[in-house]
Enzyme design. Structure first.
Site, mmCIF file in Angstrom:
data_model
loop_
_atom_site.group_PDB
_atom_site.id
_atom_site.type_symbol
_atom_site.label_atom_id
_atom_site.label_comp_id
_atom_site.label_asym_id
_atom_site.label_seq_id
_atom_site.Cartn_x
_atom_site.Cartn_y
_atom_site.Cartn_z
ATOM 1 N N HIS A 30 -11.195 -5.934 7.916
ATOM 2 C CA HIS A 30 -11.862 -5.685 6.637
ATOM 3 C C HIS A 30 -13.109 -4.814 6.762
ATOM 4 O O HIS A 30 -13.844 -4.661 5.793
ATOM 5 C CB HIS A 30 -12.284 -7.009 5.974
ATOM 6 C CG HIS A 30 -11.139 -7.877 5.572
ATOM 7 N ND1 HIS A 30 -10.470 -8.672 6.453
ATOM 8 C CD2 HIS A 30 -10.532 -8.055 4.371
ATOM 9 C CE1 HIS A 30 -9.506 -9.333 5.829
ATOM 10 N NE2 HIS A 30 -9.518 -8.965 4.561
ATOM 11 N N GLU A 87 0.815 -1.211 0.000
ATOM 12 C CA GLU A 87 0.000 0.000 0.000
ATOM 13 C C GLU A 87 0.855 1.271 0.000
ATOM 14 O O GLU A 87 0.512 2.261 -0.660
ATOM 15 C CB GLU A 87 -0.950 -0.011 1.200
ATOM 16 C CG GLU A 87 -2.113 -0.975 1.064
ATOM 17 C CD GLU A 87 -1.714 -2.424 1.311
ATOM 18 O OE1 GLU A 87 -2.488 -3.326 0.935
ATOM 19 O OE2 GLU A 87 -0.617 -2.653 1.885
#
Length: 338
Positions: free
Chosen positions: A129, A60
């Site tokens: 998540h 990321e």
């Protein structure tokens, strides 16, 4: 006009901008050949080529650093972070580089990047998540934070974000991907009832960043929400029969404080709803802003309805975030306290 759900509207916005502007690039983990874990980028690589829509390593920080470099050189990258929970490895890039580049360089460089990411609950993803980190980004001067609640807004806001010269965090409520929803949860099957699609214009159009929408006019109490919670709040209002004015913020930075203040002064009561934890959540900032501007117009204390102040619970997801019953109770309290 076409019938599209939110994920298809997002896909359509990316398709429009890839075709319209050769400087637009879409990239991230599994966004190319696979089309994204939620299929938001499905078909884009096949249509626009591997140089315009491509996969990246699972890194990321590298994804966002690459996007910042591209933006500084005149491109308009649209990187995807697969889940908002994964964005923290790139946080320093967003805070120290993207948000400050225009100011640090005296306007010589800027970072016109749009960081897309699914956020919030609805898939029993638990702590890794399903988080709602919008308040973190709202605190960072130089970043804009956008959260749609309908397919129409999802497309128009995304196009506006891509065309914006500032870095934008574009958070996509996972529970709305196949909506919009009416907000009533069926605990038996774990889904939300609602129509699968909505009318979305073809081609290019924008919804301005920083402009809220009054989705239900009313005179008794102001309800502020964004993303999934707009639909849940509407369901709560229907349950109570209270003449509430429901406002969809659509973006929390920039914030449409004028619309909020006008409504709060009119109704004299306010309920703020968001899915993230209550402590340190964006609702606290909203409450302070309203209190500062509407003190003499308020009839009672401002109510906040939010997620628990705990790590995100996997097994108790539907109890963690606000449902119609919790919001309805808050609405009744503010109506009783005068």
């Amino acid at each position: 006009m076409r019938e599209l759900n939110m994920v298809k509207a997002i896909n359509d916005a990316l398709d429009v901008m890839l075709a319209r502007d050769p400087d637009v690039l879409v990239f991230g983990e599994d966004v190319g050949y696979f089309g994204g874990v939620f299929r938001a980028t499905e078909g884009l690589q096949a249509k626009h080529g591997i140089r315009r829509c491509f996969d990246t390593p699972i890194a990321e920080g590298g994804i966002i650093a690459t996007a910042i470099g591209m933006g500084a050189q005149g491109l308009r990258p649209v990187p995807e972070i697969q889940f908002a929970d994964y964005i923290l490895p790139a946080f320093d890039q967003l805070v120290s580089e993207a948000a400050r580049l225009r100011y640090r360089s005296g306007g010589e460089f800027w970072a016109p990047i749009t960081v897309r990411s699914p956020y919030g609950g609805g898939i029993f993803g638990g702590q890794t998540h399903s988080q709602s980190p919008e308040a973190i980004f709202a605190h960072i001067t130089g970043l804009k934070t956008v959260i749609p609640s309908t397919p129409y807004d999802a497309k128009g806001l995304l196009i506006a974000a891509i065309e914006c010269d500032d870095p934008v965090i574009y958070l996509e409520p996972k529970r709305l991907y196949n909506g919009p929803f009416d907000g009533h949860h069926d605990r038996e099957i774990g889904t939300w009832a609602g129509h699968p699609a909505a009318q979305v214009p073809e081609g290019h159009y924008t919804v301005p960043l920083g402009k809220a929408a009054v989705v239900r006019p009313g005179d008794a109490v102001t309800v502020l929400a964004y993303g999934t919670m707009v639909h849940v709040a509407l369901a709560a209002v229907d349950e109570t029969g209270i003449d509430a004015e429901v406002i969809d913020l659509r973006s929390i930075v920039p914030l449409d404080i004028e619309t909020i203040v006008a409504s709060a002064n009119k109704t004299g009561r306010c309920v703020i709803v968001h899915e993230a934890s209550r402590f340190g959540g964006f609702g606290g900032e909203l409450s302070s802003l309203i209190q500062e501007r509407c003190f003499y117009g308020l009839e009672t204390a401002i109510e906040r309805v939010a997620g628990w102040d705990t790590p995100y619970p996997h097994a108790f997801e539907w109890d963690y975030f606000p449902g119609p019953a919790r919001i309805a109770a808050a609405l009744r309290r503010v109506m009783e306290n005068t």
